[in-house]
Design a protein around this motif. Structure first.
Motif, PDB file in Angstrom:
ATOM      1  N   LEU A   1      -6.992  -3.523  11.789  1.00  0.00           N
ATOM      2  CA  LEU A   1      -6.038  -3.908  10.919  1.00  0.00           C
ATOM      3  C   LEU A   1      -6.806  -3.587   9.447  1.00  0.00           C
ATOM      4  O   LEU A   1      -6.189  -3.695   8.729  1.00  0.00           O
ATOM      5  CB  LEU A   1      -6.058  -5.401  11.586  1.00  0.00           C
ATOM      6  N   ASP A   2      -7.841  -3.738   9.262  1.00  0.00           N
ATOM      7  CA  ASP A   2      -8.928  -3.316   7.811  1.00  0.00           C
ATOM      8  C   ASP A   2      -9.095  -1.619   7.744  1.00  0.00           C
ATOM      9  O   ASP A   2      -9.486  -2.035   6.661  1.00  0.00           O
ATOM     10  CB  ASP A   2     -10.701  -4.827   7.803  1.00  0.00           C
TER      11      ASP A   2
ATOM     12  N   ARG B   1       1.072  -1.301   0.150  1.00  0.00           N
ATOM     13  CA  ARG B   1      -0.075  -0.189   0.148  1.00  0.00           C
ATOM     14  C   ARG B   1       0.841   1.494  -0.151  1.00  0.00           C
ATOM     15  O   ARG B   1       0.814   2.089  -1.149  1.00  0.00           O
ATOM     16  CB  ARG B   1      -1.060   0.038   0.751  1.00  0.00           C
TER      17      ARG B   1
ATOM     18  N   TYR C   1      -3.408   4.723  11.211  1.00  0.00           N
ATOM     19  CA  TYR C   1      -2.580   5.682  11.128  1.00  0.00           C
ATOM     20  C   TYR C   1      -2.927   7.122  12.033  1.00  0.00           C
ATOM     21  O   TYR C   1      -1.996   7.552  12.682  1.00  0.00           O
ATOM     22  CB  TYR C   1      -2.514   6.704  10.037  1.00  0.00           C
TER      23      TYR C   1
ATOM     24  N   PRO D   1      -6.593   0.659   7.390  1.00  0.00           N
ATOM     25  CA  PRO D   1      -5.535   1.876   7.306  1.00  0.00           C
ATOM     26  C   PRO D   1      -6.073   3.284   8.272  1.00  0.00           C
ATOM     27  O   PRO D   1      -4.847   3.502   9.224  1.00  0.00           O
ATOM     28  CB  PRO D   1      -4.804   2.169   5.872  1.00  0.00           C
ATOM     29  N   MET D   2      -6.316   4.345   8.316  1.00  0.00           N
ATOM     30  CA  MET D   2      -6.246   5.058   8.199  1.00  0.00           C
ATOM     31  C   MET D   2      -6.670   4.914   9.401  1.00  0.00           C
ATOM     32  O   MET D   2      -6.585   6.115  10.540  1.00  0.00           O
ATOM     33  CB  MET D   2      -7.680   6.368   7.312  1.00  0.00           C
TER      34      MET D   2
END
Lengths: 98, 509
Positions: free
Chosen positions: B422-423, B364, B429, B425-426
């Motif tokens: 885990l599913d 990614r 972050y 990403p934001m």
């Protein structure tokens, strides 16, 4: 604000030399869209007239005297090679046949 | 000193070793026994080097017996994050693409540890190439938080943080690109410092984002962390971004532990909405303790920090996409042939290998970085991010005109459950929202425990930030606060971490 298509992601993966499967491509299109939308926030910052910063410290070129110093032996340098031959890295063909 | 050697601080072990009341072999063996007993549950280590550690311990015991003058930490064992090259020991960065790679050279940091006589117990787990906040992106399975084995130990340095919180090593190394030392410290009630950019050599650290990466020390107390900082730091001609100046006097600062008359700024933008109530409550208490100790506290505004996360997730992937191009299946690491292709080309082998060897988060970020750097989008993304970076550095400069150090919560929440983010990403972050600005500007930062959140009983951390090259301020403030907190708690917070029973079965990853 541009959004990424599946073809765009496939093209980028090609540039990055990653052979993505169809399932990976499908998943990544959606995820990258969400991330891109979020990071596009940088375009709203008051950046007019601001000089870009590429590094945290003011750096000038760092040089050293051009003298021979100890380094890895050929054997050490090749120790992790997937394949080696005649003291060299052996690689798959780099040109197309015929 | 605690009779259980694994519970002692590094400073206590160093004293006992110097006085000859304990040997390095005894200390090292005690930690190897502890690893054998509990690491099946915690999974902090990717590789344990019992033989090498004991050999190093014997060597330092012999040197001491011969009357040699040794460094302060000589004989104190340490765990090394798997992103640092170790000659003769596997270095995987938590990635399949480096599975089984044994580097032919030591990172400068590792050389410093060996020269200081510190036995290396093993290599600690991490998110693949340090991309993550939970260790769930390790190709070898996640590490677990000793406070609750169903929760994350932070990341990317969750192996190092969980090693400390489960008493499997008194000290560990870390690297921090956007919070990978500080956030794991916060969620495990341990201490970690990201030094000033350039304060510790990057030579032999597998690079994630070269303009952000910084190695640093991890410990259970502020003084222990300072002792390790002094060993790791210093100028290195092999890293051209290394600062050519002595290591700041961090150990002396930690022993001074004094905030009288110091001006401390609370960063308005790093708190409030989005921060868990228990994290905020512990932070506010710590600030009050600093006031009680004689510091003056004011609120300061760093308005451009609101753009830091966005800028970071453009700059980091851009640099990472370039740095990770070296994993090309030609010179070291994995090589995979594409399926169903006779006599594949180097390019086809490269693409097949990178698909097989990299995990989803790495792919990614490489693809995001490739996009951000591509012509036509460069100005809108990478260019804008670099300007935001300058604005953030200016915010820091203005703040440090008013105050000596800045403080904030280290992470917005306590440790979340494995699998929770885990599913998304934001959402992952966002864990680094308070730690990222320091990396963008290159300033030093430390996290230390602020207490347990009321709502879940899990550790929270407070972050201290100082101007570049003033790392010692982190330690004098950190040690003063740590002393006051330990007085209030009646002991170190880690005294309350649940016992790991040596007999229970490891949980499935």
């Amino acid at each position: 604000m541009s959004s990424l298509s599946r073809d765009d992601v496939a093209h980028l993966a090609g540039l990055a030399r990653i052979e993505l499967s169809d399932a990976e491509l499908d998943r990544m299109v959606g995820e990258l869209g969400v991330i891109l939308e979020s990071v596009a926030k940088v375009q709203q910052a008051p950046t007019e007239g601001v000089a870009p910063m590429s590094h945290p410290m003011p750096l000038t070129n760092v040089t050293r005297p051009d003298v021979v110093r100890p380094s890895l032996t050929a054997e050490e340098a090749l120790s992790g090679a997937p394949e080696s031959e005649q003291q060299r890295f052996a690689v798959p063909r780099i040109l197309t046949e015929d | 000193m605690n009779p259980d050697l694994t519970r002692a601080t590094a400073a206590e072990l160093a004293d006992a070793l110097a006085q000859g009341t304990v040997s390095s072999v005894e200390v090292t063996q005690a930690h190897l026994d502890r690893i054998a007993a509990v690491d099946g549950q915690v999974h902090s280590y990717l590789h344990v080097d019992g033989e090498g550690a004991l050999a190093a311990a014997r060597a330092v015991d012999e040197r001491r017996a011969a009357g040699e003058s040794l460094g302060v930490l000589a004989g104190v064992p340490i765990a090394v994050k798997d992103v640092m090259t170790t000659k003769g020991l596997p270095t995987t960065c938590g990635s399949r693409i480096l599975e089984g790679w044994i580097p032919p050279y030591d990172a400068t940091v590792v050389r410093h540890l060996r020269e200081a006589g510190m036995p290396i117990l093993g290599k600690t787990n991490m998110d693949e190439f340090a991309m993550g906040s939970s260790t769930e992106h390790s190709a070898y399975g996640p590490s677990r938080n000793p406070w609750d084995l169903d929760r994350i130990p932070g990341g990317s340095g969750g192996g190092s943080s969980s090693v400390l919180a489960s008493f499997q090593a008194p000290l560990a190394t870390g690297t921090d690109t956007g919070g990978s030392i500080r956030q794991p410290a916060a969620v495990t009630a341990t201490v970690g410092t990201k030094p000033t950019y350039g304060g510790v050599s990057r030579y032999g650290l597998v690079a994630l984002a070269s303009s952000l990466d910084q190695a640093g020390p991890c410990g259970r107390t502020v003084l222990d962390t300072a002792l390790l900082h002094a060993v790791m730091g210093g100028h290195d001609p092999l890293d051209s971004t290394s600062i050519d100046a002595p290591v700041p006097a961090v150990v002396e600062a930690a022993r001074r532990a004094d905030v009288k008359g110091l001006k401390i700024g609370i960063v308005k933008e790093l708190g409030g909405e989005g921060y868990q109530p228990g994290v905020r409550a512990r932070f506010e208490e710590s600030v009050q303790l600093l006031v009680d100790l004689g510091a003056e506290v004011v609120e300061v505004s760093c308005p451009n920090f609101d753009y830091a996360l966005a800028a970071y997730y453009l700059i980091l992937p851009s640099e990472a996409s370039s740095n990770l191009a070296k994993f090309d299946a030609m010179r070291y690491g994995l090589r995979v042939a594409p399926e169903g292709v006779d006599a594949p080309s180097a390019e086809q082998v490269m693409a097949a290998t990178r698909d097989a060897g990299f995990g989803p988060e790495v792919k990614r970020r490489i693809i995001l970085g490739t996009y951000a750097l591509s012509s036509g989008y460069y100005d809108a993304y990478y260019g804008s991010a670099q300007k935001v970076r300058a604005l953030i550095a200016q915010d820091f400069a203005r703040a440090f005109e008013q105050v000596d150090v800045l403080v904030s919560p280290t992470a917005p929440t306590t440790a979340f459950k494995l699998g929770d983010k885990l599913d998304d990403p934001m959402a992952m972050y966002l864990n680094d929202i308070a730690t990222i600005p320091a990396n963008l500007a290159g300033v030093p930062g430390m996290s230390l425990p602020s207490g347990l959140a009321d709502e879940d009983g899990l550790p929270a951390g407070i972050q201290i930030l100082a101007p570049a090259m003033q790392d010692e301020r982190l330690y004098t403030v950190g040690a003063a606060l740590e002393g006051a907190l330990i007085d209030r708690w009646g002991g170190h917070l880690l005294d309350r971490v649940p016992e790991l029973t040596a007999t229970s079965e490891p949980k499935g990853a």
